[in-house]
Design a protein around this motif. Structure first.
Motif, PDB file in Angstrom:
ATOM      1  N   ALA A  13      -3.857  -6.266   1.594  1.00 26.28           N
ATOM      2  CA  ALA A  13      -3.780  -4.913   2.158  1.00 26.28           C
ATOM      3  C   ALA A  13      -4.122  -4.925   3.641  1.00 26.28           C
ATOM      4  O   ALA A  13      -3.452  -4.272   4.450  1.00 26.28           O
ATOM      5  CB  ALA A  13      -4.716  -3.968   1.401  1.00 26.28           C
ATOM      6  N   ARG A  14      -5.135  -5.694   4.008  1.00 25.79           N
ATOM      7  CA  ARG A  14      -5.531  -5.743   5.421  1.00 25.79           C
ATOM      8  C   ARG A  14      -4.491  -6.484   6.258  1.00 25.79           C
ATOM      9  O   ARG A  14      -4.235  -6.129   7.411  1.00 25.79           O
ATOM     10  CB  ARG A  14      -6.908  -6.391   5.583  1.00 25.79           C
TER      11      ARG A  14
ATOM     12  N   GLN B  60      -0.277   1.423  -2.596  1.00 27.22           N
ATOM     13  CA  GLN B  60      -1.724   1.646  -2.628  1.00 27.22           C
ATOM     14  C   GLN B  60      -2.239   2.108  -1.266  1.00 27.22           C
ATOM     15  O   GLN B  60      -3.102   2.988  -1.190  1.00 27.22           O
ATOM     16  CB  GLN B  60      -2.459   0.382  -3.063  1.00 27.22           C
ATOM     17  N   LEU B  61      -1.725   1.508  -0.196  1.00 28.98           N
ATOM     18  CA  LEU B  61      -2.145   1.905   1.152  1.00 28.98           C
ATOM     19  C   LEU B  61      -1.757   3.351   1.448  1.00 28.98           C
ATOM     20  O   LEU B  61      -2.532   4.090   2.062  1.00 28.98           O
ATOM     21  CB  LEU B  61      -1.546   0.959   2.196  1.00 28.98           C
ATOM     22  N   VAL B  62      -0.587   3.752   0.994  1.00 30.19           N
ATOM     23  CA  VAL B  62      -0.157   5.149   1.166  1.00 30.19           C
ATOM     24  C   VAL B  62      -1.060   6.065   0.335  1.00 30.19           C
ATOM     25  O   VAL B  62      -1.525   7.099   0.827  1.00 30.19           O
ATOM     26  CB  VAL B  62       1.332   5.312   0.794  1.00 30.19           C
ATOM     27  N   ASP B  63      -1.347   5.694  -0.909  1.00 28.76           N
ATOM     28  CA  ASP B  63      -2.214   6.506  -1.776  1.00 28.76           C
ATOM     29  C   ASP B  63      -3.604   6.698  -1.167  1.00 28.76           C
ATOM     30  O   ASP B  63      -4.199   7.762  -1.302  1.00 28.76           O
ATOM     31  CB  ASP B  63      -2.363   5.871  -3.159  1.00 28.76           C
ATOM     32  N   LYS B  64      -4.116   5.666  -0.499  1.00 35.51           N
ATOM     33  CA  LYS B  64      -5.445   5.744   0.114  1.00 35.51           C
ATOM     34  C   LYS B  64      -5.433   6.432   1.477  1.00 35.51           C
ATOM     35  O   LYS B  64      -6.490   6.649   2.068  1.00 35.51           O
ATOM     36  CB  LYS B  64      -6.032   4.341   0.272  1.00 35.51           C
TER      37      LYS B  64
ATOM     38  N   ILE C 175       1.058   2.838  10.085  1.00 32.37           N
ATOM     39  CA  ILE C 175      -0.387   2.799   9.883  1.00 32.37           C
ATOM     40  C   ILE C 175      -0.974   4.126  10.361  1.00 32.37           C
ATOM     41  O   ILE C 175      -0.501   4.706  11.341  1.00 32.37           O
ATOM     42  CB  ILE C 175      -1.020   1.592  10.619  1.00 32.37           C
ATOM     43  N   THR C 176      -1.974   4.630   9.656  1.00 27.51           N
ATOM     44  CA  THR C 176      -2.649   5.868  10.038  1.00 27.51           C
ATOM     45  C   THR C 176      -3.942   5.530  10.776  1.00 27.51           C
ATOM     46  O   THR C 176      -4.350   4.362  10.854  1.00 27.51           O
ATOM     47  CB  THR C 176      -3.005   6.708   8.793  1.00 27.51           C
ATOM     48  N   ALA C 177      -4.607   6.559  11.298  1.00 28.06           N
ATOM     49  CA  ALA C 177      -5.903   6.347  11.959  1.00 28.06           C
ATOM     50  C   ALA C 177      -6.903   5.753  10.963  1.00 28.06           C
ATOM     51  O   ALA C 177      -7.674   4.846  11.305  1.00 28.06           O
ATOM     52  CB  ALA C 177      -6.424   7.664  12.535  1.00 28.06           C
TER      53      ALA C 177
ATOM     54  N   GLU D  44      -8.792   2.147  11.198  1.00 27.41           N
ATOM     55  CA  GLU D  44     -10.247   2.016  11.037  1.00 27.41           C
ATOM     56  C   GLU D  44     -10.574   0.987   9.957  1.00 27.41           C
ATOM     57  O   GLU D  44     -11.467   0.150  10.137  1.00 27.41           O
ATOM     58  CB  GLU D  44     -10.860   3.377  10.680  1.00 27.41           C
ATOM     59  N   ALA D  45      -9.858   1.011   8.836  1.00 30.65           N
ATOM     60  CA  ALA D  45     -10.082   0.028   7.768  1.00 30.65           C
ATOM     61  C   ALA D  45      -9.783  -1.382   8.273  1.00 30.65           C
ATOM     62  O   ALA D  45     -10.521  -2.331   7.977  1.00 30.65           O
ATOM     63  CB  ALA D  45      -9.218   0.357   6.549  1.00 30.65           C
ATOM     64  N   LEU D  46      -8.712  -1.526   9.037  1.00 33.35           N
ATOM     65  CA  LEU D  46      -8.356  -2.830   9.603  1.00 33.35           C
ATOM     66  C   LEU D  46      -9.440  -3.304  10.566  1.00 33.35           C
ATOM     67  O   LEU D  46      -9.894  -4.447  10.496  1.00 33.35           O
ATOM     68  CB  LEU D  46      -7.000  -2.747  10.317  1.00 33.35           C
TER      69      LEU D  46
END
Length: 175
Positions: free
Chosen positions: A4-5, A46-50, A71-73, A77-79
């Motif tokens: 995911a990352r 999963q990334l979209v769901d989160k 990618i969202t903000a 931040e998760a990255l």
């Protein structure tokens, strides 16, 4: 989590479809991480769901609509948290090492054949990495991103070269 990352990292470079992500995996980071198409699409969902990525539909005239992931903000931040979180140790799982560990059950010629097959495959991979590395001058890297991407390829090259050296030593001293 790592996959995911890595996907978030690729999306931080540019919005991509699942197909484009798979192409990027195969052409840029496959020397340290591999993912099949199903894993990529499942992880994207999963990334979209989160809320770490969004999907934008881009209409095309002669082709099906593109499902472009951004990618969202929260994804950035998760990255960033993952990148700054320190080195991640992952236990090595190498089926070939299991074969070598128990290879005393085989005749010497069979062991040598196993090692020579691995040597041939390793040389093939090394040659592929070296061809990818041609023309890349790390000292002249335009930016930190290019330099670090090339550095991961250098790491893979050195790993393959070290494996060849180890295989040669084992073959030379095999009782």
């Amino acid at each position: 989590m790592v996959l995911a990352r890595l996907i978030l990292g690729l999306l931080s470079l540019s919005p991509m479809t699942g197909y484009e992500l798979k192409k990027h995996f195969d052409s840029s980071i496959n020397h340290f991480w591999n993912a099949d198409k199903a894993q990529i699409y499942r992880t994207l969902a999963q990334l979209v769901d989160k809320g770490y990525a969004t999907v934008h539909t881009v209409a095309q005239s002669n082709y099906p609509d593109r499902q472009e992931h951004h990618i969202t903000a929260a994804g950035r931040e998760a990255l960033t948290q993952w990148l700054a979180g320190g080195p991640v140790q992952s236990p090595e799982r190498d089926p070939f090492m299991g074969q070598v560990f128990f290879a005393a059950e085989l005749e010497r010629e069979e062991i040598a054949s196993l090692l020579l097959q691995r040597r041939k495959n390793t040389q093939y991979v090394l040659d592929d990495y070296l061809s990818q590395r041609e023309g890349i001058d790390m000292r002249a890297a335009a930016d930190r991103r290019s330099f670090l991407m090339a550095a991961t390829l250098d790491h893979a090259i050195r790993q393959q070269a070290a494996e060849l050296e180890w295989l040669d030593a084992v073959l030379e001293h095999l009782p």
